[in-house]
Design a protein around this motif. Structure first.
Motif, mmCIF file in Angstrom:
data_model
loop_
_atom_site.group_PDB
_atom_site.id
_atom_site.type_symbol
_atom_site.label_atom_id
_atom_site.label_comp_id
_atom_site.label_asym_id
_atom_site.label_seq_id
_atom_site.Cartn_x
_atom_site.Cartn_y
_atom_site.Cartn_z
ATOM 1 N N GLU A 182 -7.125 -10.958 -15.384
ATOM 2 C CA GLU A 182 -5.684 -10.731 -15.374
ATOM 3 C C GLU A 182 -5.127 -10.649 -13.952
ATOM 4 N N LEU A 183 -5.899 -10.021 -13.047
ATOM 5 C CA LEU A 183 -5.406 -9.782 -11.691
ATOM 6 C C LEU A 183 -5.808 -10.862 -10.692
ATOM 7 N N ASP A 184 -6.865 -11.590 -10.975
ATOM 8 C CA ASP A 184 -7.341 -12.616 -10.054
ATOM 9 C C ASP A 184 -6.260 -13.679 -9.846
ATOM 10 N N GLY A 185 -5.999 -13.997 -8.582
ATOM 11 C CA GLY A 185 -4.970 -14.979 -8.279
ATOM 12 C C GLY A 185 -3.599 -14.381 -8.040
ATOM 13 N N LEU A 186 -3.476 -13.069 -8.220
ATOM 14 C CA LEU A 186 -2.219 -12.388 -7.923
ATOM 15 C C LEU A 186 -1.832 -12.665 -6.474
ATOM 16 N N VAL A 187 -0.582 -13.008 -6.243
ATOM 17 C CA VAL A 187 -0.110 -13.290 -4.885
ATOM 18 C C VAL A 187 0.424 -11.994 -4.278
ATOM 19 N N LEU A 188 -0.229 -11.565 -3.197
ATOM 20 C CA LEU A 188 0.134 -10.325 -2.525
ATOM 21 C C LEU A 188 0.997 -10.612 -1.302
ATOM 22 N N PRO A 189 1.909 -9.716 -0.972
ATOM 23 C CA PRO A 189 2.829 -9.978 0.137
ATOM 24 C C PRO A 189 2.141 -10.174 1.487
ATOM 25 N N HIS A 190 1.071 -9.429 1.730
ATOM 26 C CA HIS A 190 0.449 -9.430 3.057
ATOM 27 C C HIS A 190 -0.718 -10.403 3.156
ATOM 28 N N HIS A 191 -1.617 -10.360 2.195
ATOM 29 C CA HIS A 191 -2.844 -11.158 2.276
ATOM 30 C C HIS A 191 -2.814 -12.431 1.433
ATOM 31 N N GLY A 192 -1.733 -12.665 0.730
ATOM 32 C CA GLY A 192 -1.653 -13.881 -0.076
ATOM 33 C C GLY A 192 -2.410 -13.772 -1.380
ATOM 34 N N GLU A 193 -3.010 -14.867 -1.820
ATOM 35 C CA GLU A 193 -3.655 -14.901 -3.136
ATOM 36 C C GLU A 193 -4.865 -13.971 -3.187
ATOM 37 N N LEU A 194 -4.905 -13.144 -4.195
ATOM 38 C CA LEU A 194 -6.007 -12.204 -4.393
ATOM 39 C C LEU A 194 -7.191 -12.922 -5.032
ATOM 40 N N VAL A 195 -8.352 -12.767 -4.433
ATOM 41 C CA VAL A 195 -9.574 -13.364 -4.971
ATOM 42 C C VAL A 195 -10.530 -12.230 -5.320
ATOM 43 N N LEU A 196 -10.669 -11.965 -6.609
ATOM 44 C CA LEU A 196 -11.564 -10.920 -7.086
ATOM 45 C C LEU A 196 -12.883 -11.567 -7.509
#
Length: 234
Positions: A182-196
């Motif tokens: 669900e959270l993988d690929g979430l775009v974060l303001p500071h670090h960009g795409e989240l890679v879990l």
């Protein structure tokens, strides 16, 4: 050579279970939980091919990491705020992060050490009162808070299942995997795409179940380091 033999046997078992569920054994790291043994015992596991070790106390991870700085050292225990300055320089990966108050201290210690500290967010999927970690619904907000720090990188999630409860273990591990998806690929303001990329779940009693549900790190100690466990003769 008991430890070396046990390590090799457990690694072979992990590989076999991976293949049985259609996974590449290279996807699953065997974390040898060395918290109960000394430096010479770690050396035996290294001789058998072990290169990733788990510790739950700063007073253990610091000297062992100093003895074998080229191996991976994972901190898997409860984090005491005052010991973060010791934990961070010695840790390749910290598994047990879930308190927002620890984030600025981890960031500061990582900056002082000249590194970006990889962490896993600990999640209490089972809802057991005795387990640490965030409730699943709180994980996204925590990751977004961690995103504000330059010297912290969230790499995945970690959980523990109730011992000796196979049905709840299934729900716990599948629940963590679903949360990761669900959270993988979430775009974060500071670090960009989240890679879990990491799911740390499964210990000596339930690692087979964890692998079935996508574990990338299994934490096994007694089956490697305890004389109570002896592999069958070839």
């Amino acid at each position: 050579m008991g430890i070396a033999r046990r390590y090799a046997y457990v690694r072979a078992q992990v590989d076999e279970v991976c293949r049985a569920v259609g996974r590449d054994p290279a996807e699953v790291k065997l974390l040898a939980v060395s918290k109960t043994v000394d430096v010479p015992a770690v050396a035996e596991a290294i001789a058998a091919g072990g290169h990733a070790f788990g510790e739950n106390r700063p007073d253990q991870i610091v000297p062992k990491q100093a003895a074998y700085p080229n191996e991976e050292w994972h901190f898997i225990g409860n984090i005491q705020s005052r010991r973060i300055k010791d934990i961070v320089p010695a840790s390749t990966l910290i598994h047990s992060v879930y308190q927002a108050s620890h984030l600025p201290k981890i960031d500061a210690a990582a900056q002082a050490a000249g590194k970006v500290q990889d962490i896993l967010v600990e999640v209490n999927v089972s809802g057991e009162e005795s387990k640490s970690g965030l409730e699943p619904h709180a994980v996204r907000a925590f990751i977004e808070e961690a995103d504000a720090y330059d010297h912290i990188r969230v790499c995945g999630l970690m959980t523990m299942a109730p011992r000796y409860d196979e049905e709840t273990a299934e729900k716990t591990f599948s629940g963590l995997a679903a949360l990761r998806n669900e959270l993988d690929g979430l775009v974060l303001p500071h670090h960009g795409e989240l890679v879990l990329s990491e799911l740390s779940m499964g210990m000596s009693e339930d690692w087979q179940c964890a692998i079935k549900h996508g574990a990338t790190i299994v934490r096994i100690g007694r089956a490697i380091f305890s004389d109570e466990f002896e592999p069958p003769e070839d």
